[in-house]
Design a protein around this motif. Structure first.
Motif, PDB file in Angstrom:
ATOM      1  N   VAL A 132       0.899  -1.204   0.144  1.00  0.00           N
ATOM      2  CA  VAL A 132      -0.009   0.026  -0.093  1.00  0.00           C
ATOM      3  C   VAL A 132       0.856   1.281   0.129  1.00  0.00           C
ATOM      4  O   VAL A 132       0.568   2.114  -0.857  1.00  0.00           O
ATOM      5  CB  VAL A 132      -0.982   0.014   1.386  1.00  0.00           C
ATOM      6  CG1 VAL A 132      -1.632   1.099   1.217  1.00  0.00           C
ATOM      7  CG2 VAL A 132      -1.797  -1.216   1.239  1.00  0.00           C
ATOM      8  N   ILE A 133       2.040   1.101   0.896  1.00  0.00           N
ATOM      9  CA  ILE A 133       2.653   2.476   0.859  1.00  0.00           C
ATOM     10  C   ILE A 133       3.555   2.775  -0.394  1.00  0.00           C
ATOM     11  O   ILE A 133       3.660   3.855  -0.948  1.00  0.00           O
ATOM     12  CB  ILE A 133       3.614   2.156   2.187  1.00  0.00           C
ATOM     13  CG1 ILE A 133       3.097   2.195   3.430  1.00  0.00           C
ATOM     14  CG2 ILE A 133       4.939   3.335   2.189  1.00  0.00           C
ATOM     15  CD1 ILE A 133       4.145   1.885   4.456  1.00  0.00           C
ATOM     16  N   VAL A 134       4.058   1.603  -1.037  1.00  0.00           N
ATOM     17  CA  VAL A 134       4.754   1.857  -2.202  1.00  0.00           C
ATOM     18  C   VAL A 134       3.712   2.337  -3.422  1.00  0.00           C
ATOM     19  O   VAL A 134       4.159   3.182  -4.312  1.00  0.00           O
ATOM     20  CB  VAL A 134       5.554   0.510  -2.686  1.00  0.00           C
ATOM     21  CG1 VAL A 134       4.740  -0.625  -3.376  1.00  0.00           C
ATOM     22  CG2 VAL A 134       6.746   1.055  -3.604  1.00  0.00           C
ATOM     23  N   TRP A 135       2.575   1.853  -3.400  1.00  0.00           N
ATOM     24  CA  TRP A 135       1.679   1.934  -4.498  1.00  0.00           C
ATOM     25  C   TRP A 135       1.169   3.660  -4.172  1.00  0.00           C
ATOM     26  O   TRP A 135       1.052   4.367  -5.205  1.00  0.00           O
ATOM     27  CB  TRP A 135       0.597   1.222  -4.532  1.00  0.00           C
ATOM     28  CG  TRP A 135       0.538  -0.065  -5.290  1.00  0.00           C
ATOM     29  CD1 TRP A 135       1.475  -1.084  -5.033  1.00  0.00           C
ATOM     30  CD2 TRP A 135       0.502  -0.044  -6.796  1.00  0.00           C
ATOM     31  NE1 TRP A 135       1.444  -2.007  -6.059  1.00  0.00           N
ATOM     32  CE2 TRP A 135       0.910  -1.357  -6.977  1.00  0.00           C
ATOM     33  CE3 TRP A 135      -0.272   0.693  -7.856  1.00  0.00           C
ATOM     34  CZ2 TRP A 135       0.850  -1.972  -8.445  1.00  0.00           C
ATOM     35  CZ3 TRP A 135      -0.492   0.268  -9.281  1.00  0.00           C
ATOM     36  CH2 TRP A 135       0.067  -1.062  -9.477  1.00  0.00           C
ATOM     37  N   CYS A 136       1.050   4.021  -2.999  1.00  0.00           N
ATOM     38  CA  CYS A 136       0.626   5.234  -2.701  1.00  0.00           C
ATOM     39  C   CYS A 136       2.024   6.265  -3.022  1.00  0.00           C
ATOM     40  O   CYS A 136       1.754   7.180  -3.549  1.00  0.00           O
ATOM     41  CB  CYS A 136       0.447   5.762  -1.039  1.00  0.00           C
ATOM     42  SG  CYS A 136      -0.985   4.833  -0.581  1.00  0.00           S
ATOM     43  N   VAL A 137       3.262   5.819  -2.918  1.00  0.00           N
ATOM     44  CA  VAL A 137       4.241   6.672  -3.180  1.00  0.00           C
ATOM     45  C   VAL A 137       4.471   6.699  -4.974  1.00  0.00           C
ATOM     46  O   VAL A 137       4.596   7.975  -5.224  1.00  0.00           O
ATOM     47  CB  VAL A 137       5.537   6.203  -2.471  1.00  0.00           C
ATOM     48  CG1 VAL A 137       6.937   6.828  -3.355  1.00  0.00           C
ATOM     49  CG2 VAL A 137       5.671   6.320  -1.156  1.00  0.00           C
ATOM     50  N   ALA A 138       4.236   5.469  -5.484  1.00  0.00           N
ATOM     51  CA  ALA A 138       4.275   5.413  -6.850  1.00  0.00           C
ATOM     52  C   ALA A 138       3.212   6.391  -7.276  1.00  0.00           C
ATOM     53  O   ALA A 138       3.202   7.082  -8.562  1.00  0.00           O
ATOM     54  CB  ALA A 138       4.149   4.385  -7.301  1.00  0.00           C
ATOM     55  N   GLY A 139       1.825   6.689  -6.751  1.00  0.00           N
ATOM     56  CA  GLY A 139       0.786   7.341  -7.003  1.00  0.00           C
ATOM     57  C   GLY A 139       1.407   8.752  -6.929  1.00  0.00           C
ATOM     58  O   GLY A 139       0.836   9.602  -8.078  1.00  0.00           O
ATOM     59  N   VAL A 140       1.896   9.374  -5.968  1.00  0.00           N
ATOM     60  CA  VAL A 140       2.458  10.718  -5.930  1.00  0.00           C
ATOM     61  C   VAL A 140       3.322  10.759  -6.917  1.00  0.00           C
ATOM     62  O   VAL A 140       3.297  12.183  -7.524  1.00  0.00           O
ATOM     63  CB  VAL A 140       2.967  10.894  -4.567  1.00  0.00           C
ATOM     64  CG1 VAL A 140       3.613  12.289  -4.441  1.00  0.00           C
ATOM     65  CG2 VAL A 140       1.928  10.766  -3.512  1.00  0.00           C
ATOM     66  N   VAL A 141       4.230  10.064  -7.310  1.00  0.00           N
ATOM     67  CA  VAL A 141       5.112  10.313  -8.445  1.00  0.00           C
ATOM     68  C   VAL A 141       4.197  10.358  -9.635  1.00  0.00           C
ATOM     69  O   VAL A 141       4.641  11.428 -10.680  1.00  0.00           O
ATOM     70  CB  VAL A 141       6.366   9.202  -8.321  1.00  0.00           C
ATOM     71  CG1 VAL A 141       7.038   9.133  -9.663  1.00  0.00           C
ATOM     72  CG2 VAL A 141       7.044   9.005  -7.195  1.00  0.00           C
ATOM     73  N   ALA A 142       3.532   9.505  -9.914  1.00  0.00           N
ATOM     74  CA  ALA A 142       2.831   9.726 -11.114  1.00  0.00           C
ATOM     75  C   ALA A 142       1.749  10.942 -11.310  1.00  0.00           C
ATOM     76  O   ALA A 142       1.654  11.570 -12.296  1.00  0.00           O
ATOM     77  CB  ALA A 142       1.699   8.522 -11.238  1.00  0.00           C
ATOM     78  N   LEU A 143       1.266  11.512 -10.101  1.00  0.00           N
ATOM     79  CA  LEU A 143       0.696  12.863  -9.972  1.00  0.00           C
ATOM     80  C   LEU A 143       1.341  13.818 -10.283  1.00  0.00           C
ATOM     81  O   LEU A 143       1.337  14.765 -11.103  1.00  0.00           O
ATOM     82  CB  LEU A 143       0.067  12.938  -8.437  1.00  0.00           C
ATOM     83  CG  LEU A 143      -0.682  14.278  -8.319  1.00  0.00           C
ATOM     84  CD1 LEU A 143      -1.750  14.666  -9.164  1.00  0.00           C
ATOM     85  CD2 LEU A 143      -1.058  14.278  -6.890  1.00  0.00           C
ATOM     86  N   VAL A 144       3.004  14.156  -9.653  1.00  0.00           N
ATOM     87  CA  VAL A 144       3.939  15.017 -10.054  1.00  0.00           C
ATOM     88  C   VAL A 144       4.132  15.069 -11.432  1.00  0.00           C
ATOM     89  O   VAL A 144       4.207  15.918 -12.291  1.00  0.00           O
ATOM     90  CB  VAL A 144       5.009  15.061  -9.254  1.00  0.00           C
ATOM     91  CG1 VAL A 144       6.068  16.108  -9.565  1.00  0.00           C
ATOM     92  CG2 VAL A 144       4.493  15.104  -7.843  1.00  0.00           C
ATOM     93  N   ALA A 145       4.354  13.739 -12.095  1.00  0.00           N
ATOM     94  CA  ALA A 145       4.806  13.631 -13.438  1.00  0.00           C
ATOM     95  C   ALA A 145       3.581  13.990 -14.408  1.00  0.00           C
ATOM     96  O   ALA A 145       3.765  14.790 -15.437  1.00  0.00           O
ATOM     97  CB  ALA A 145       4.968  12.110 -13.848  1.00  0.00           C
ATOM     98  N   GLY A 146       2.386  13.637 -13.953  1.00  0.00           N
ATOM     99  CA  GLY A 146       1.286  13.914 -14.761  1.00  0.00           C
ATOM    100  C   GLY A 146       1.177  15.451 -14.620  1.00  0.00           C
ATOM    101  O   GLY A 146       0.533  16.176 -15.772  1.00  0.00           O
ATOM    102  N   MET A 147       1.043  16.173 -13.656  1.00  0.00           N
ATOM    103  CA  MET A 147       1.163  17.531 -13.466  1.00  0.00           C
ATOM    104  C   MET A 147       2.049  18.417 -14.316  1.00  0.00           C
ATOM    105  O   MET A 147       1.532  19.190 -15.158  1.00  0.00           O
ATOM    106  CB  MET A 147       1.226  17.952 -11.999  1.00  0.00           C
ATOM    107  CG  MET A 147       1.108  19.307 -11.727  1.00  0.00           C
ATOM    108  SD  MET A 147       1.405  19.782 -10.030  1.00  0.00           S
ATOM    109  CE  MET A 147       3.008  19.132  -9.723  1.00  0.00           C
ATOM    110  N   ILE A 148       3.396  17.886 -14.377  1.00  0.00           N
ATOM    111  CA  ILE A 148       4.426  18.354 -15.286  1.00  0.00           C
ATOM    112  C   ILE A 148       4.098  18.412 -16.631  1.00  0.00           C
ATOM    113  O   ILE A 148       3.956  19.002 -17.584  1.00  0.00           O
ATOM    114  CB  ILE A 148       5.699  18.085 -14.651  1.00  0.00           C
ATOM    115  CG1 ILE A 148       5.975  18.464 -13.348  1.00  0.00           C
ATOM    116  CG2 ILE A 148       6.402  18.605 -15.602  1.00  0.00           C
ATOM    117  CD1 ILE A 148       7.351  18.101 -12.833  1.00  0.00           C
TER     118      ILE A 148
END
Length: 309
Positions: A205-221
């Motif tokens: 759960v933690i790693v998928w959450c962290v990967a989700g935040v990374v995906a969010l920042v990447a998607g935002m940029i």
């Protein structure tokens, strides 16, 4: 020299964005030992959530400050990605503990198509824009050192700085925190990690959450640069050579691989493109990755796997 440095800096900034997307692949692989084909769908889903929340929140709450609206939209999209991570672990990964890698791989393919369809259902299929306030005008630097100066795109510079800050933060997280060490233990051996009391489900759960935040920042940029559309999922394909080059298990490898690919693409397009008819930037990274697969399959920083029988 000025033109070379301008091309080099452009490649380094593009490489940091590639590294950011590649980090998502590395995070999931380190935790589950499977290549996450859903990473592109996660980037798209996060970008769609960010774009739509930035429209809905000001209209629904009457917020006129664009900075406050973007912050709230980012927080809302982050919560959405946390929920997505929890649902994926609860409904999919929890039932696949200690299964073969092929089974987990097929699960990520199913997650990919599900998230693409869900994103279209919840947020629509139009092209949206994300405006996070990054300046888009170019700026000249080192005019006193080089004749004519060096032209840099401010948006690319800011995006690269954001990506670099997140990459540095994640590197510290993996190396210095107990959770990061537990994650590495899970990546090495699921059963051994469970035997010493590491809760596998919580780590996933933690790693998928962290990967989700990374995906969010990447998607935002990327959404700010290119617009949010369903072709955004192909951004993940540009990160595949980065992962192959740096190594599937290495966070520093994702950084170095991204920089090499970014710089290599720009320099080859400028200096080799005229001799091969152009378009080299499209396929250069994949040819380089193929060469690494033939010579060093584990990548620059990946762990060499030795099977004993």
């Amino acid at each position: 020299m000025a033109f070379f440095l301008e091309t080099l800096l452009g490649g380094l900034m593009a490489g940091m964005l590639y590294s950011l997307v590649a980090l998502g692949f590395v995070l999931i692989y380190k935790a589950s030992g499977v290549f996450n084909f859903a990473q592109g769908a996660m980037v798209l889903f996060a970008a769609l959530a960010m774009a739509r929340f930035s429209e809905w929140i000001p209209a629904g709450l009457g917020i006129t400050d664009p900075i406050a609206a973007n912050v709230m939209a980012f927080v809302g999209a982050g919560i959405v990605m946390f929920v997505v991570a929890w649902v994926i672990e609860r409904l999919v990964l929890r039932h696949l503990v200690n299964q073969e890698g092929t089974t987990l791989l097929m699960a990520t393919l199913g997650i990919t198509y599900f998230m693409e369809g869900l994103g279209q259902t919840l947020f629509g299929s139009s092209i949206y824009k994300i405006d996070i306030g990054m300046p888009k005008d170019p700026v000249m630097i080192l005019e006193s050192t080089f004749e004519g100066g060096i032209l840099i795109n401010k948006e690319d510079l800011y995006a690269a700085l954001i990506a670099a800050a997140l990459v540095a933060l994640l590197s510290v997280f993996f190396q210095k925190t107990a959770t990061g060490r537990a994650l590495r233990a899970v990546a090495d051996d699921h059963q051994a990690a469970q035997s010493i009391g590491i809760p596998l489900n919580r780590i996933w759960v933690i790693v998928w959450c962290v990967a989700g935040v990374v995906a969010l920042v990447a998607g935002m940029i990327w959404g700010s640069k290119l617009g949010v559309q369903f072709s955004l999922t192909t951004v993940a394909l540009r990160a595949l050579p980065v992962v192959i080059l740096g190594g599937l298990t290495s966070v520093p490898g994702a950084i170095v691989g991204g920089l090499i690919i970014g710089v290599g693409e720009k320099l080859s397009e400028v200096y080799l493109g005229p001799y091969v008819g152009g378009g080299i930037e499209i396929w250069f990274a994949y040819v380089l990755a193929l060469g690494f697969l033939l010579i060093r399959p584990q990548g620059l920083f990946g762990e060499k796997i030795i099977d004993r029988v």
